[in-house]
Motif scaffolding. Structure first.
Motif, PDB file in Angstrom:
ATOM      1  N   THR A   9       0.814  -1.212   0.000  1.00 46.16           N
ATOM      2  CA  THR A   9       0.000   0.000   0.000  1.00 46.16           C
ATOM      3  C   THR A   9       0.849   1.264   0.000  1.00 46.16           C
ATOM      4  O   THR A   9       0.334   2.353   0.207  1.00 46.16           O
ATOM      5  CB  THR A   9      -0.934   0.009   1.225  1.00 46.16           C
ATOM      6  OG1 THR A   9      -0.140  -0.067   2.415  1.00 46.16           O
ATOM      7  CG2 THR A   9      -1.893  -1.174   1.181  1.00 46.16           C
ATOM      8  N   GLY A  10       2.171   1.133  -0.193  1.00 43.77           N
ATOM      9  CA  GLY A  10       3.030   2.306  -0.208  1.00 43.77           C
ATOM     10  C   GLY A  10       2.710   3.221  -1.374  1.00 43.77           C
ATOM     11  O   GLY A  10       2.123   2.811  -2.377  1.00 43.77           O
ATOM     12  N   LEU A  11       3.132   4.472  -1.265  1.00 35.41           N
ATOM     13  CA  LEU A  11       2.788   5.480  -2.259  1.00 35.41           C
ATOM     14  C   LEU A  11       3.886   5.724  -3.295  1.00 35.41           C
ATOM     15  O   LEU A  11       3.624   6.352  -4.318  1.00 35.41           O
ATOM     16  CB  LEU A  11       2.472   6.803  -1.560  1.00 35.41           C
ATOM     17  CG  LEU A  11       1.068   6.945  -0.985  1.00 35.41           C
ATOM     18  CD1 LEU A  11       0.979   8.212  -0.149  1.00 35.41           C
ATOM     19  CD2 LEU A  11       0.038   6.986  -2.107  1.00 35.41           C
ATOM     20  N   ALA A  12       5.093   5.253  -3.049  1.00 36.47           N
ATOM     21  CA  ALA A  12       6.221   5.618  -3.914  1.00 36.47           C
ATOM     22  C   ALA A  12       5.979   5.244  -5.373  1.00 36.47           C
ATOM     23  O   ALA A  12       6.056   6.092  -6.272  1.00 36.47           O
ATOM     24  CB  ALA A  12       7.504   4.973  -3.400  1.00 36.47           C
ATOM     25  N   ARG A  89      -2.752  -7.159  -8.864  1.00 33.92           N
ATOM     26  CA  ARG A  89      -2.749  -6.942 -10.316  1.00 33.92           C
ATOM     27  C   ARG A  89      -2.077  -5.609 -10.655  1.00 33.92           C
ATOM     28  O   ARG A  89      -1.236  -5.538 -11.555  1.00 33.92           O
ATOM     29  CB  ARG A  89      -4.195  -6.949 -10.829  1.00 33.92           C
ATOM     30  CG  ARG A  89      -4.343  -6.965 -12.348  1.00 33.92           C
ATOM     31  CD  ARG A  89      -5.807  -7.078 -12.724  1.00 33.92           C
ATOM     32  NE  ARG A  89      -5.967  -7.558 -14.080  1.00 33.92           N
ATOM     33  CZ  ARG A  89      -6.541  -6.869 -15.055  1.00 33.92           C
ATOM     34  NH1 ARG A  89      -7.027  -5.661 -14.824  1.00 33.92           N
ATOM     35  NH2 ARG A  89      -6.645  -7.387 -16.260  1.00 33.92           N
ATOM     36  N   GLN A  90      -2.434  -4.559  -9.941  1.00 32.89           N
ATOM     37  CA  GLN A  90      -1.856  -3.250 -10.197  1.00 32.89           C
ATOM     38  C   GLN A  90      -0.395  -3.177  -9.764  1.00 32.89           C
ATOM     39  O   GLN A  90       0.420  -2.495 -10.407  1.00 32.89           O
ATOM     40  CB  GLN A  90      -2.674  -2.164  -9.495  1.00 32.89           C
ATOM     41  CG  GLN A  90      -4.101  -2.040 -10.005  1.00 32.89           C
ATOM     42  CD  GLN A  90      -4.163  -1.756 -11.489  1.00 32.89           C
ATOM     43  OE1 GLN A  90      -3.295  -1.089 -12.047  1.00 32.89           O
ATOM     44  NE2 GLN A  90      -5.200  -2.274 -12.135  1.00 32.89           N
ATOM     45  N   GLN A  91      -0.042  -3.874  -8.705  1.00 28.71           N
ATOM     46  CA  GLN A  91       1.346  -3.853  -8.252  1.00 28.71           C
ATOM     47  C   GLN A  91       2.276  -4.434  -9.305  1.00 28.71           C
ATOM     48  O   GLN A  91       3.380  -3.932  -9.523  1.00 28.71           O
ATOM     49  CB  GLN A  91       1.475  -4.620  -6.932  1.00 28.71           C
ATOM     50  CG  GLN A  91       0.863  -3.881  -5.746  1.00 28.71           C
ATOM     51  CD  GLN A  91       0.799  -4.736  -4.512  1.00 28.71           C
ATOM     52  OE1 GLN A  91       1.662  -5.567  -4.289  1.00 28.71           O
ATOM     53  NE2 GLN A  91      -0.230  -4.541  -3.702  1.00 28.71           N
ATOM     54  N   GLY A  92       1.822  -5.501  -9.976  1.00 25.35           N
ATOM     55  CA  GLY A  92       2.650  -6.086 -11.024  1.00 25.35           C
ATOM     56  C   GLY A  92       2.709  -5.221 -12.277  1.00 25.35           C
ATOM     57  O   GLY A  92       3.686  -5.245 -13.027  1.00 25.35           O
TER      58      GLY A  92
END
Length: 267
Positions: A9-12, A89-92
Protein backbone atom coordinates in the motif's frame (compact mmCIF):
# COMPACT_ATOMS: atom_id res chain seq x y z
CA UNK A 1 -13.47 -10.43 -6.31
CA UNK A 2 -10.63 -8.01 -5.76
CA UNK A 3 -7.15 -9.50 -5.50
CA UNK A 4 -5.09 -7.90 -2.75
CA UNK A 5 -1.73 -8.41 -1.18
CA UNK A 6 -0.29 -7.24 2.10
CA UNK A 7 2.51 -4.77 2.33
CA UNK A 8 1.74 -3.20 -1.03
CA UNK A 9 0.00 0.00 0.00
CA UNK A 10 3.03 2.31 -0.21
CA UNK A 11 2.79 5.48 -2.26
CA UNK A 12 6.22 5.62 -3.91
CA UNK A 13 5.49 3.53 -7.03
CA UNK A 14 1.89 4.75 -7.46
CA UNK A 15 3.14 8.36 -7.30
CA UNK A 16 5.85 7.49 -9.84
CA UNK A 17 3.13 6.22 -12.18
CA UNK A 18 1.14 9.44 -11.67
CA UNK A 19 4.20 11.57 -12.42
CA UNK A 20 4.95 9.43 -15.48
CA UNK A 21 1.42 9.98 -16.77
CA UNK A 22 1.68 13.73 -16.30
CA UNK A 23 5.14 13.89 -17.88
CA UNK A 24 3.97 11.81 -20.86
CA UNK A 25 0.95 14.02 -21.45
CA UNK A 26 2.77 17.34 -21.09
CA UNK A 27 5.75 16.07 -23.07
CA UNK A 28 3.48 14.93 -25.89
CA UNK A 29 1.64 18.25 -25.92
CA UNK A 30 4.84 20.28 -26.08
CA UNK A 31 6.55 17.90 -28.47
CA UNK A 32 3.65 17.96 -30.90
CA UNK A 33 4.48 21.54 -31.86
CA UNK A 34 1.12 22.93 -30.75
CA UNK A 35 2.79 25.80 -28.90
CA UNK A 36 5.41 26.41 -31.56
CA UNK A 37 8.32 24.55 -33.05
CA UNK A 38 8.17 21.72 -35.54
CA UNK A 39 5.03 19.56 -35.65
CA UNK A 40 5.97 15.95 -35.03
CA UNK A 41 5.03 14.85 -38.55
CA UNK A 42 7.53 17.29 -40.06
CA UNK A 43 10.38 16.50 -37.66
CA UNK A 44 13.15 14.05 -38.56
CA UNK A 45 13.13 15.14 -42.19
CA UNK A 46 9.38 14.73 -42.52
CA UNK A 47 9.64 10.94 -42.78
CA UNK A 48 6.75 10.45 -40.37
CA UNK A 49 4.38 12.55 -42.43
CA UNK A 50 1.25 10.90 -43.86
CA UNK A 51 2.62 11.00 -47.41
CA UNK A 52 6.16 9.90 -46.58
CA UNK A 53 5.90 6.13 -47.12
CA UNK A 54 3.33 3.57 -48.35
CA UNK A 55 2.67 2.45 -44.78
CA UNK A 56 2.09 5.86 -43.22
CA UNK A 57 -1.46 6.35 -41.87
CA UNK A 58 -3.41 9.45 -42.87
CA UNK A 59 -3.31 12.16 -40.23
CA UNK A 60 -6.84 11.37 -39.02
CA UNK A 61 -5.46 8.19 -37.48
CA UNK A 62 -3.62 10.15 -34.82
CA UNK A 63 -6.85 11.28 -33.17
CA UNK A 64 -6.64 8.01 -31.25
CA UNK A 65 -3.87 9.56 -29.17
CA UNK A 66 -6.38 11.85 -27.46
CA UNK A 67 -8.26 8.79 -26.20
CA UNK A 68 -5.07 7.00 -25.19
CA UNK A 69 -3.72 9.99 -23.27
CA UNK A 70 -7.06 10.47 -21.55
CA UNK A 71 -6.98 6.81 -20.53
CA UNK A 72 -3.40 7.03 -19.30
CA UNK A 73 -4.20 10.07 -17.17
CA UNK A 74 -7.29 8.33 -15.79
CA UNK A 75 -5.22 5.24 -15.01
CA UNK A 76 -2.47 7.30 -13.38
CA UNK A 77 -4.98 8.82 -10.95
CA UNK A 78 -7.17 5.76 -10.48
CA UNK A 79 -4.30 3.43 -9.52
CA UNK A 80 -3.56 5.79 -6.59
CA UNK A 81 -6.81 4.88 -4.86
CA UNK A 82 -6.40 2.79 -1.69
CA UNK A 83 -8.14 -0.26 -3.15
CA UNK A 84 -5.87 -0.19 -6.18
CA UNK A 85 -2.75 0.25 -4.06
CA UNK A 86 -3.66 -3.06 -2.43
CA UNK A 87 -4.29 -4.80 -5.74
CA UNK A 88 -1.76 -7.45 -6.69
CA UNK A 89 -2.75 -6.94 -10.32
CA UNK A 90 -1.86 -3.25 -10.20
CA UNK A 91 1.35 -3.85 -8.25
CA UNK A 92 2.65 -6.09 -11.02
CA UNK A 93 1.56 -3.66 -13.70
CA UNK A 94 2.78 -0.30 -12.34
CA UNK A 95 6.50 -0.45 -13.26
CA UNK A 96 5.64 -1.48 -16.82
CA UNK A 97 2.95 1.19 -17.09
CA UNK A 98 5.39 3.89 -15.98
CA UNK A 99 7.98 2.63 -18.46
CA UNK A 100 5.43 2.67 -21.30
CA UNK A 101 4.46 6.27 -20.59
CA UNK A 102 8.04 7.50 -20.28
CA UNK A 103 9.11 5.66 -23.43
CA UNK A 104 6.34 7.38 -25.32
CA UNK A 105 7.54 10.85 -24.43
CA UNK A 106 11.13 9.73 -25.10
CA UNK A 107 10.08 8.71 -28.62
CA UNK A 108 8.55 12.13 -29.28
CA UNK A 109 11.66 14.02 -28.24
CA UNK A 110 14.00 11.65 -30.07
CA UNK A 111 12.02 12.40 -33.23
CA UNK A 112 12.12 16.12 -32.49
CA UNK A 113 15.89 15.82 -32.21
CA UNK A 114 15.94 14.33 -35.72
CA UNK A 115 17.17 10.89 -34.66
CA UNK A 116 14.89 8.78 -36.82
CA UNK A 117 16.90 5.56 -36.44
CA UNK A 118 16.92 5.86 -32.67
CA UNK A 119 13.17 6.50 -32.71
CA UNK A 120 12.69 3.03 -34.18
CA UNK A 121 14.70 1.48 -31.36
CA UNK A 122 12.63 3.37 -28.79
CA UNK A 123 9.28 2.36 -30.29
CA UNK A 124 10.36 -1.29 -30.54
CA UNK A 125 11.19 -1.26 -26.82
CA UNK A 126 7.85 0.47 -26.15
CA UNK A 127 6.04 -2.22 -28.11
CA UNK A 128 7.83 -4.92 -26.11
CA UNK A 129 6.81 -3.24 -22.84
CA UNK A 130 3.20 -3.00 -23.99
CA UNK A 131 3.28 -6.66 -25.03
CA UNK A 132 4.45 -7.49 -21.51
CA UNK A 133 1.57 -5.45 -20.09
CA UNK A 134 -0.82 -7.32 -22.36
CA UNK A 135 0.48 -10.65 -21.04
CA UNK A 136 0.22 -9.50 -17.43
CA UNK A 137 -3.36 -8.33 -17.89
CA UNK A 138 -4.25 -11.59 -19.58
CA UNK A 139 -3.30 -13.60 -16.49
CA UNK A 140 -6.43 -12.58 -14.63
CA UNK A 141 -9.77 -10.92 -14.98
CA UNK A 142 -10.28 -7.21 -14.27
CA UNK A 143 -11.32 -6.29 -10.76
CA UNK A 144 -14.58 -4.68 -11.79
CA UNK A 145 -15.90 -2.54 -14.62
CA UNK A 146 -13.65 0.43 -13.86
CA UNK A 147 -10.57 -1.77 -14.03
CA UNK A 148 -11.73 -3.27 -17.33
CA UNK A 149 -12.23 0.15 -18.92
CA UNK A 150 -9.40 2.15 -17.37
CA UNK A 151 -6.69 -0.50 -17.27
CA UNK A 152 -7.45 -3.12 -19.91
CA UNK A 153 -9.15 -0.69 -22.27
CA UNK A 154 -6.43 1.95 -22.13
CA UNK A 155 -3.46 -0.36 -22.45
CA UNK A 156 -5.26 -2.46 -25.05
CA UNK A 157 -5.72 0.59 -27.26
CA UNK A 158 -2.13 1.64 -26.58
CA UNK A 159 -0.78 -1.81 -27.53
CA UNK A 160 -2.85 -2.07 -30.71
CA UNK A 161 -1.96 1.42 -31.89
CA UNK A 162 1.77 1.12 -31.18
CA UNK A 163 1.79 -2.15 -33.14
CA UNK A 164 0.79 -0.33 -36.33
CA UNK A 165 2.86 2.74 -35.39
CA UNK A 166 5.93 0.49 -35.25
CA UNK A 167 5.18 -0.65 -38.79
CA UNK A 168 4.94 2.98 -39.95
CA UNK A 169 8.12 3.94 -38.07
CA UNK A 170 10.04 1.04 -39.63
CA UNK A 171 8.82 2.07 -43.08
CA UNK A 172 9.98 5.63 -42.40
CA UNK A 173 13.47 4.52 -41.39
CA UNK A 174 13.79 2.32 -44.48
CA UNK A 175 12.51 5.10 -46.72
CA UNK A 176 14.99 7.55 -45.28
CA UNK A 177 17.74 5.02 -45.99
CA UNK A 178 16.73 4.93 -49.65
CA UNK A 179 15.03 1.53 -49.61
CA UNK A 180 12.44 1.25 -52.39
CA UNK A 181 10.94 -2.17 -51.77
CA UNK A 182 13.04 -4.19 -54.22
CA UNK A 183 11.15 -2.54 -57.05
CA UNK A 184 7.88 -4.05 -55.78
CA UNK A 185 6.60 -1.50 -53.24
CA UNK A 186 2.95 -2.59 -53.39
CA UNK A 187 3.78 -6.28 -52.97
CA UNK A 188 6.12 -5.58 -50.07
CA UNK A 189 3.65 -3.21 -48.40
CA UNK A 190 0.94 -5.85 -48.75
CA UNK A 191 3.17 -8.49 -47.15
CA UNK A 192 3.85 -6.19 -44.19
CA UNK A 193 0.16 -5.37 -43.81
CA UNK A 194 -0.75 -9.05 -43.86
CA UNK A 195 1.88 -9.68 -41.17
CA UNK A 196 0.35 -6.91 -39.05
CA UNK A 197 -3.09 -8.45 -39.56
CA UNK A 198 -1.76 -11.84 -38.49
CA UNK A 199 -0.43 -10.25 -35.31
CA UNK A 200 -3.84 -8.68 -34.73
CA UNK A 201 -5.73 -11.92 -35.23
CA UNK A 202 -3.25 -13.78 -33.03
CA UNK A 203 -3.68 -11.13 -30.33
CA UNK A 204 -7.45 -11.50 -30.52
CA UNK A 205 -7.16 -15.29 -30.35
CA UNK A 206 -4.68 -15.27 -27.49
CA UNK A 207 -6.82 -12.87 -25.47
CA UNK A 208 -10.14 -14.48 -26.32
CA UNK A 209 -11.36 -11.47 -28.26
CA UNK A 210 -10.33 -8.41 -26.27
CA UNK A 211 -11.66 -5.58 -28.36
CA UNK A 212 -9.41 -2.67 -27.41
CA UNK A 213 -6.21 -3.84 -29.17
CA UNK A 214 -8.23 -5.11 -32.13
CA UNK A 215 -10.03 -1.77 -32.53
CA UNK A 216 -6.79 0.23 -32.35
CA UNK A 217 -4.96 -1.98 -34.83
CA UNK A 218 -7.83 -2.09 -37.31
CA UNK A 219 -8.18 1.71 -36.92
CA UNK A 220 -4.54 2.19 -37.89
CA UNK A 221 -4.81 -0.19 -40.85
CA UNK A 222 -7.95 1.56 -42.07
CA UNK A 223 -6.21 4.95 -41.99
CA UNK A 224 -3.30 3.54 -43.98
CA UNK A 225 -5.93 2.63 -46.58
CA UNK A 226 -7.31 6.18 -46.47
CA UNK A 227 -3.83 7.63 -46.85
CA UNK A 228 -3.15 5.61 -50.00
CA UNK A 229 -6.38 6.70 -51.63
CA UNK A 230 -5.75 10.41 -51.20
CA UNK A 231 -2.83 12.76 -50.74
CA UNK A 232 0.64 12.78 -52.19
CA UNK A 233 1.31 9.03 -52.22
CA UNK A 234 -1.66 7.33 -53.85
CA UNK A 235 -1.47 3.53 -54.16
CA UNK A 236 -4.80 1.77 -54.83
CA UNK A 237 -3.26 -1.67 -54.38
CA UNK A 238 -1.88 -0.83 -50.95
CA UNK A 239 -5.16 0.85 -50.02
CA UNK A 240 -7.16 -2.28 -50.86
CA UNK A 241 -4.74 -4.50 -48.96
CA UNK A 242 -4.83 -2.26 -45.88
CA UNK A 243 -8.62 -2.09 -45.98
CA UNK A 244 -8.97 -5.86 -46.22
CA UNK A 245 -6.50 -6.38 -43.38
CA UNK A 246 -8.38 -3.88 -41.21
CA UNK A 247 -11.65 -5.73 -41.86
CA UNK A 248 -10.10 -9.14 -41.16
CA UNK A 249 -8.66 -8.02 -37.82
CA UNK A 250 -11.90 -6.36 -36.74
CA UNK A 251 -14.13 -9.28 -37.78
CA UNK A 252 -11.81 -11.81 -36.13
CA UNK A 253 -11.87 -9.85 -32.89
CA UNK A 254 -15.64 -9.48 -32.85
CA UNK A 255 -16.24 -13.15 -33.70
CA UNK A 256 -13.85 -14.33 -31.00
CA UNK A 257 -15.44 -11.95 -28.53
CA UNK A 258 -18.90 -13.31 -29.27
CA UNK A 259 -17.72 -16.91 -29.10
CA UNK A 260 -16.18 -16.52 -25.66
CA UNK A 261 -19.04 -14.47 -24.24
CA UNK A 262 -19.13 -10.83 -23.20
CA UNK A 263 -19.49 -11.56 -19.51
CA UNK A 264 -16.19 -13.41 -19.27
CA UNK A 265 -13.96 -10.90 -21.00
CA UNK A 266 -12.23 -7.61 -20.17
CA UNK A 267 -11.94 -4.79 -22.66
Amino acid sequence: METTTRGGTGLAIPVLVLVSGIVATIGAFLGSGVLGGTPIQFAAGGWLNEDSTPLAPAKGAFRIWSLIYLGLLAYSVWQLLPAQRRSARQQGLRPWAAAAMLLNVAWIWVVQAGWLGLSLAVIVVLLAVLARIFVLLGRGRPEGTADAIITDGTFGLYFGWVTIATVANTSAVLGAAGFEGFGMPVALATAVLVAAAVVGVATAWRSGGRLAPVLALSWGLAWISVGRLDGGLVSPGTAVAAGICAAVVLIAGVVLRLRRGRRTLPA
